[in-house]
Structures are given as C-alpha cells and as structure tokens.
Design a protein around this motif. Structure first.
Motif, PDB file in Angstrom:
ATOM      1  N   THR A   1       0.843  -1.203   0.000  1.00 26.03           N
ATOM      2  CA  THR A   1       0.000   0.000   0.000  1.00 26.03           C
ATOM      3  C   THR A   1       0.875   1.249   0.000  1.00 26.03           C
ATOM      4  OG1 THR A   1      -0.162   0.112   2.426  1.00 26.03           O
ATOM      5  CG2 THR A   1      -1.835  -1.202   1.279  1.00 26.03           C
ATOM      6  N   GLN A   2       0.243   2.369  -0.383  1.00 28.01           N
ATOM      7  CA  GLN A   2       0.895   3.677  -0.312  1.00 28.01           C
ATOM      8  C   GLN A   2      -0.107   4.636   0.346  1.00 28.01           C
ATOM      9  OE1 GLN A   2       3.352   6.852  -3.062  1.00 28.01           O
ATOM     10  NE2 GLN A   2       2.180   5.351  -4.162  1.00 28.01           N
ATOM     11  N   PRO A   3      -0.130   4.619   1.694  1.00 25.70           N
ATOM     12  CA  PRO A   3      -1.109   5.457   2.410  1.00 25.70           C
ATOM     13  C   PRO A   3      -0.957   6.945   2.086  1.00 25.70           C
ATOM     14  CG  PRO A   3      -0.033   3.919   3.918  1.00 25.70           C
ATOM     15  CD  PRO A   3       0.684   3.844   2.616  1.00 25.70           C
ATOM     16  N   THR A   4       0.284   7.425   2.052  1.00 23.30           N
ATOM     17  CA  THR A   4       0.555   8.811   1.661  1.00 23.30           C
ATOM     18  C   THR A   4       1.682   8.781   0.634  1.00 23.30           C
ATOM     19  OG1 THR A   4       2.148   9.105   3.462  1.00 23.30           O
ATOM     20  CG2 THR A   4      -0.130   9.750   3.919  1.00 23.30           C
ATOM     21  N   LYS A   5       1.792   9.836  -0.131  1.00 21.68           N
ATOM     22  CA  LYS A   5       2.779   9.874  -1.208  1.00 21.68           C
ATOM     23  C   LYS A   5       4.179   9.568  -0.681  1.00 21.68           C
ATOM     24  CE  LYS A   5       4.404  12.770  -4.999  1.00 21.68           C
ATOM     25  NZ  LYS A   5       4.156  11.968  -6.156  1.00 21.68           N
ATOM     26  N   GLY A   6       4.810   8.531  -1.282  1.00 22.28           N
ATOM     27  CA  GLY A   6       6.177   8.164  -0.917  1.00 22.28           C
ATOM     28  C   GLY A   6       6.298   7.232   0.278  1.00 22.28           C
ATOM     29  N   GLU A   7       5.198   6.902   0.950  1.00 20.09           N
ATOM     30  CA  GLU A   7       5.223   5.991   2.099  1.00 20.09           C
ATOM     31  C   GLU A   7       4.614   4.646   1.669  1.00 20.09           C
ATOM     32  OE1 GLU A   7       3.496   5.689   6.663  1.00 20.09           O
ATOM     33  OE2 GLU A   7       2.515   7.032   5.262  1.00 20.09           O
ATOM     34  N   PHE A   8       5.400   3.578   1.740  1.00 21.42           N
ATOM     35  CA  PHE A   8       4.951   2.264   1.283  1.00 21.42           C
ATOM     36  C   PHE A   8       4.933   1.287   2.448  1.00 21.42           C
ATOM     37  CE2 PHE A   8       6.674   4.483  -2.324  1.00 21.42           C
ATOM     38  CZ  PHE A   8       5.707   4.295  -3.295  1.00 21.42           C
ATOM     39  N   LYS A   9       3.853   0.516   2.516  1.00 25.43           N
ATOM     40  CA  LYS A   9       3.686  -0.500   3.560  1.00 25.43           C
ATOM     41  C   LYS A   9       3.362  -1.826   2.877  1.00 25.43           C
ATOM     42  CE  LYS A   9       3.450   2.584   6.967  1.00 25.43           C
ATOM     43  NZ  LYS A   9       3.642   2.522   8.386  1.00 25.43           N
ATOM     44  N   ALA A  10       3.646  -2.915   3.558  1.00 28.61           N
ATOM     45  CA  ALA A  10       3.317  -4.232   3.010  1.00 28.61           C
ATOM     46  C   ALA A  10       2.762  -5.122   4.120  1.00 28.61           C
ATOM     47  CB  ALA A  10       4.541  -4.883   2.393  1.00 28.61           C
ATOM     48  N   PHE A  11       1.797  -5.968   3.724  1.00 31.31           N
ATOM     49  CA  PHE A  11       1.119  -6.859   4.662  1.00 31.31           C
ATOM     50  C   PHE A  11       0.877  -8.209   3.989  1.00 31.31           C
ATOM     51  CE2 PHE A  11      -0.293  -2.480   5.204  1.00 31.31           C
ATOM     52  CZ  PHE A  11       0.077  -2.222   6.517  1.00 31.31           C
ATOM     53  N   SER A  12       0.614  -9.212   4.820  1.00 31.80           N
ATOM     54  CA  SER A  12       0.211 -10.514   4.301  1.00 31.80           C
ATOM     55  C   SER A  12      -1.106 -10.348   3.546  1.00 31.80           C
ATOM     56  CB  SER A  12       0.000 -11.494   5.455  1.00 31.80           C
ATOM     57  OG  SER A  12      -0.676 -12.652   5.003  1.00 31.80           O
ATOM     58  N   ASN A  13      -1.313 -11.135   2.502  1.00 25.76           N
ATOM     59  CA  ASN A  13      -2.573 -11.039   1.771  1.00 25.76           C
ATOM     60  C   ASN A  13      -3.608 -12.023   2.299  1.00 25.76           C
ATOM     61  OD1 ASN A  13      -1.704 -13.521   0.700  1.00 25.76           O
ATOM     62  ND2 ASN A  13      -2.458 -13.049  -1.344  1.00 25.76           N
ATOM     63  N   ARG A  14      -3.360 -12.649   3.442  1.00 28.21           N
ATOM     64  CA  ARG A  14      -4.282 -13.625   4.022  1.00 28.21           C
ATOM     65  C   ARG A  14      -5.042 -13.022   5.197  1.00 28.21           C
ATOM     66  NH1 ARG A  14      -5.118 -17.937   0.720  1.00 28.21           N
ATOM     67  NH2 ARG A  14      -3.243 -18.179  -0.515  1.00 28.21           N
ATOM     68  N   CYS A  15      -6.367 -13.042   5.093  1.00 27.20           N
ATOM     69  CA  CYS A  15      -7.234 -12.522   6.148  1.00 27.20           C
ATOM     70  C   CYS A  15      -6.991 -13.290   7.442  1.00 27.20           C
ATOM     71  CB  CYS A  15      -8.696 -12.657   5.723  1.00 27.20           C
ATOM     72  SG  CYS A  15      -9.872 -12.062   6.964  1.00 27.20           S
ATOM     73  N   THR A  16      -6.981 -12.595   8.547  1.00 20.80           N
ATOM     74  CA  THR A  16      -6.736 -13.224   9.843  1.00 20.80           C
ATOM     75  C   THR A  16      -7.975 -13.919  10.394  1.00 20.80           C
ATOM     76  OG1 THR A  16      -7.170 -11.135  10.993  1.00 20.80           O
ATOM     77  CG2 THR A  16      -4.865 -11.639  10.437  1.00 20.80           C
ATOM     78  N   HIS A  17      -9.099 -13.835   9.694  1.00 17.28           N
ATOM     79  CA  HIS A  17     -10.305 -14.531  10.142  1.00 17.28           C
ATOM     80  C   HIS A  17     -10.262 -16.002   9.753  1.00 17.28           C
ATOM     81  CE1 HIS A  17     -14.748 -15.532   9.542  1.00 17.28           C
ATOM     82  NE2 HIS A  17     -14.561 -15.509  10.838  1.00 17.28           N
TER      83      HIS A  17
END
Length: 186
Positions: free
Chosen positions: A117-133
């Motif tokens: 993801t890019q919540p704000t310009k120039g800031e990148f985050k990454a997460f697992s694509n598997r739902c925790t449910h």
C-alpha cells in the motif's frame, strides 16, 4: 463294495498331528472365540490389535506424505532463475515500481502473498494477503482499506489494523525495501 457316509467322513478328515494346527472354539466372558494353536512356522501370529495398529500407521504415513511438500515449490528452482523480477544487488524480488502503487490505495501480489500500500505519497507499507479470520486471500484495495471477500473483513492500508470484523487481528506486516523506484521484498 461302497463305504457308508460315516466311513467316508472318517477317512476324509485327517486327525490333527503335532505338525498341523488345531482350531477350537472356547467360551470367554465376551463370547465365543476362535483359537488357533500350534502354528506350523513356529513364529507367533499377529494379533488383531497388531494388524489394526499397523494398518493405521501406514494410513497415517500416507496421509502425511500426501499433505507434504507442495508448499516448497519455489525452493527447487536453481539460484538466479527463481524470479524474472529478481535484480542484482541486495534485497529480494522486485514486486513493483513505486509508480504502480496508487497513493491512498495498494496492489495485491498473489504469487508473493503480499499486499503493498501507499497510504501517503512516498510511504509504502506491506502486509500478508491472508485474512486473519479464516485465511482467505484479500482481493481488493479501495477506499483506504484492504478487503476480504469471504466474510467482509476490512483492514486499514496504514497499519493493517481491523476496520471491519469478523477478522480478530490485524494483517501481519511484511518487510519491504524501496530502492530508487523499485519495491522489493526484504
């Protein structure tokens, strides 16, 4: 002269000897039981419990082998051929160019099991694509959330926190590095 029925029965069935097994019925508290004695090979016969245990062990081993090693598909590739997106230098596979990730949104990488993801310009985050449910893969990133189609869970693109249940916990973070205009798995 012909033999009577009783004479034929006596000659047709040999009497047991020390070398041939005898079969008797014996009464036990649990009912009748077939008892075979004097095994001709001299080795003890397997009990029903032994046979059932052995069959169960073989079945369990077969199930474990069948459930095994499909998770390690990528590990058998020769070094340097693991991904076309691999670049020289430190770090992992290149997932995308920074321009590919929309500001306020993100992109799902199914093969790598990651959402960037890019919540704000120039800031990148990454997460697992598997739902925790229930472990379903998420399928969209829109409206500031990462969305699971299975039961409606939604996660924040900033930190992976739960925005809509039934997911019990946030999406686990995945390490990435941004090198120039490339986003790589760390």
């Amino acid at each position: 002269m012909t033999a009577s029925r009783e004479d034929r029965a006596d000659t047709a069935e040999p009497s047991p000897t020390a070398d041939s097994p005898t079969t008797t019925l014996s009464a036990r508290p649990s009912g009748l039981c077939l008892n075979t004695s004097s095994n001709p090979t001299g080795s003890p016969s397997p009990t029903r419990r032994t046979v059932v245990t052995a069959v169960g062990a073989v079945g369990l081993a077969a199930a474990l082998v069948a459930c095994g090693s499909d998770d390690d598909k990528g590990s058998s590739e020769p070094a340097g051929e693991a991904s076309e997106k691999q670049e020289g230098g430190g770090g992992g596979a290149v997932l995308a160019k920074t321009a590919d990730i929309p500001v306020g949104g993100g992109k799902i990488f199914k093969d790598e099991n990651v959402v960037v993801t890019q919540p704000t310009k120039g800031e990148f985050k990454a997460f697992s694509n598997r739902c925790t449910h229930k472990g379903c893969p998420v399928t969209s990133v829109e409206g500031g959330t990462i969305n699971c189609p299975c039961h409606g869970s939604k996660f924040d693109i900033n930190d992976g926190s739960v925005k809509q249940n039934p997911a019990p916990k946030p999406l686990p973070a995945t390490k990435i590095t941004v090198d120039g205009d490339s986003i790589k798995l760390a």
